[in-house]
Design an enzyme around this catalytic site. Structure first.
Site, mmCIF file in Angstrom:
data_model
loop_
_atom_site.group_PDB
_atom_site.id
_atom_site.type_symbol
_atom_site.label_atom_id
_atom_site.label_comp_id
_atom_site.label_asym_id
_atom_site.label_seq_id
_atom_site.Cartn_x
_atom_site.Cartn_y
_atom_site.Cartn_z
ATOM 1 N N LYS A 30 0.831 -1.189 -0.088
ATOM 2 C CA LYS A 30 -0.118 0.077 -0.012
ATOM 3 C C LYS A 30 0.864 1.126 -0.013
ATOM 4 O O LYS A 30 2.171 1.186 0.583
ATOM 5 C CB LYS A 30 -0.918 -0.235 1.166
ATOM 6 N N SER A 47 -10.020 -0.383 6.856
ATOM 7 C CA SER A 47 -9.481 -0.309 5.651
ATOM 8 C C SER A 47 -8.775 -1.520 5.074
ATOM 9 O O SER A 47 -8.621 -1.616 3.738
ATOM 10 C CB SER A 47 -8.496 0.822 5.594
ATOM 11 N N SER A 95 -9.846 2.034 2.631
ATOM 12 C CA SER A 95 -9.020 2.606 1.871
ATOM 13 C C SER A 95 -7.944 1.797 1.397
ATOM 14 O O SER A 95 -7.362 2.261 0.120
ATOM 15 C CB SER A 95 -8.042 3.648 2.663
HETATM 16 N N1 GLN Z 1 -13.638 4.267 6.217
HETATM 17 C C1 GLN Z 1 -12.743 4.578 7.557
HETATM 18 C C2 GLN Z 1 -12.334 6.004 7.333
HETATM 19 O O1 GLN Z 1 -12.447 6.784 6.338
HETATM 20 C C3 GLN Z 1 -11.655 3.741 7.520
HETATM 21 C C4 GLN Z 1 -10.556 3.802 6.822
HETATM 22 C C5 GLN Z 1 -9.348 3.215 7.313
HETATM 23 O O2 GLN Z 1 -9.131 2.245 7.956
HETATM 24 N N2 GLN Z 1 -8.182 3.542 6.911
HETATM 25 O O3 GLN Z 1 -11.670 6.683 8.146
#
Ligand code: GLN
Length: 447
Positions: free
Chosen positions: A50, A149, A125
């Site tokens: 990532k 995410s 994400s």
């Molecule tokens: N969807 C969540 C957010 O926008 C989690 C994102 C994540 O785990 N990085 O914060």
């Protein structure tokens, strides 16, 4: 695609050939936009990374314009561990900007498509990592999970995604979003590969002050025959779609058929999780993103004076979602509102943690949805609030610091995969993987 377990047995020649072919395959499917860069560091088995994890001498941008041109001066601890275990860092995967989002649409590099249906989001994400593994463009990948995410994109793309206990995997070299919630974890084709990759990247690291002083490994001891007590949440699943409810029932039947005991439990209303999470995460994000001022890292837009340079750089460098969260985070931390919002969110966080501790006095695992439905179509989540609310099943795990693993259960009628998650008590990754392996074997779902 060969599994990680199989790939670790390839000889050098076959491995190099495999990597060449993989590169060609990735280039041939550039439309998917799972990768933002294909490169390779190390001689070993290729793992997709990532774009918020530092690999020395590589660009790392967290999917943001503000970090264009920034080159990592060092390896993240997970990368050091991978390199010494015979893996290599292969390609950088697309992500929501600074890991803020649930669809990978907020990336500076444009959206990633879901390989199962290209009209659908891959989740986020870590959407690039999930799409790469699901499309056969990676053996396995690393993602990061602040509020779902890893687990949610894994579920949307039909693969396995695992979030370790907070402190199990070093965050040294991970671009910080919300430091008290972030964890790096594996995204793989099956449960055993997730255990293998988890073993490689986990362990104590003195470079991360929140790292747990524990080094126990799981993959050699995997045991799908253990009989476990698994909590189910009849009230909690009421907000899920019919297809998720169906998958939930199917998973319960599979667990029972494998000899596990099912117990009913309750969690408090998830609306409290969402409030506590979005206050905590944005407060920490505001602080973490303060360092991107155009002086120390990446992109700079010169202004009339120093202050104007900060303003121009940040106005130009951050996307809308990141700006929204910086505003929210500053608001909840500002004097006058700090007690009302931030402090209260920390109290709610404690209650959530205690609630889990209590449930785990009686059970080994909890079975829960990870998302309310299958992957939505692009544009379906119309405003930010819809997107935040869709995190209702994933974020309490991060607030409580627990390990959880999402695995595909079945396909919905529309052909999209439905994933569910198992949650274990802190540091009990062994039971998490054992239970997941048992469920995977019984269901026989192939990514
Ligand atoms: N969807 C969540 C957010 O926008 C989690 C994102 C994540 O785990 N990085 O914060």
């Amino acid at each position: 695609m060969i599994t990680l377990k199989e790939a670790l047995k390839l000889n050098k020649e076959d491995l190099n050939k495999f990597k060449e072919d993989l590169k060609a395959k990735i280039e041939a499917d550039s439309e998917l936009n799972a990768y933002i860069d294909v490169n390779n560091v190390g001689d070993g088995v290729p793992i997709a990374i990532k774009d918020n994890i530092q690999v020395k001498d590589w660009s790392v941008t967290s999917g943001s314009n503000i970090l264009q041109g920034y080159i990592s001066p060092y390896n993240a601890t997970v990368i050091e561990k991978m390199l010494s275990a015979g893996l290599s860092a292969f390609g950088r995967t697309n992500m929501d900007e600074f890991a803020m989002g649930s669809t990978t649409e907020s990336s500076f590099y444009g959206k990633t498509l879901n390989p199962r249906n290209r009209d659908c989001v891959p989740g986020g994400s870590s959407g690039g990592s999930a799409a790469a593994v699901a499309a056969g463009l990676a053996i396995a990948a690393l993602g990061s999970d602040t509020g779902g995410s890893i687990r949610q994109p894994a579920a949307f793309c039909g693969i396995v995604g695992m979030k370790p206990t907070y402190g199990r995997v070093s965050r040294y070299g991970l671009g910080a979003y919300a430091s008290s919630l972030d964890q790096i974890g594996p995204m793989t084709q099956n449960v055993e590969d997730a255990a293998i990759l988890y073993d490689i990247i986990s362990g104590h690291d003195e470079k991360d002050s929140t790292s747990a002083n524990m080094n126990d490994k799981v993959s050699d001891k995997l045991d799908a025959s253990r009989k476990l007590r698994v909590a189910v949440l009849p009230k909690h699943i009421e907000n899920a779609s019919d297809e998720v409810k169906k998958a939930y029932a199917q998973a319960i039947e599979a667990l029972k058929a494998s000899g596990h005991e099912i117990v009913e439990k309750e969690l408090m209303d998830a609306k409290f999780d969402i409030s506590a999470y979005y206050i905590t995460a944005t407060a920490e994000a505001t602080t973490n993103l303060a360092r991107y001022d155009g002086i120390r890292y990446g992109n700079r837009v010169d202004g009339k004076n120093l202050e104007d340079t900060f303003i121009q750089t940040r106005s130009n460098g951050f996307g809308d979602e990141v700006k929204r969260r910086i505003l929210l985070g500053n608001f909840v931390l500002s004097s006058g509102y700090y007690e009302a919002y931030y402090v209260k969110a920390q109290k709610v966080r404690h209650i959530i943690k205690d609630e889990y501790v209590k449930i785990f006095e009686d059970v080994d695992l909890i079975l829960s949805p990870i998302a309310p439905g299958t992957a939505p179509k692009f544009g379906e989540l119309k405003n930010p609030m819809d997107m935040y609310l869709s995190d209702l099943y994933s974020i309490s795990v991060n607030l409580a610091g627990l390990p959880a693993l999402s695995l595909p259960i079945c396909n919905a009628q529309n052909g999209m995969p439905v994933g569910l998650q198992l949650i274990a008590k802190a540091y009990d990754e062994q039971t998490l993987f054992d239970g997941a392996l048992s469920l995977e074997k019984k269901l026989g779902y192939k990514a």
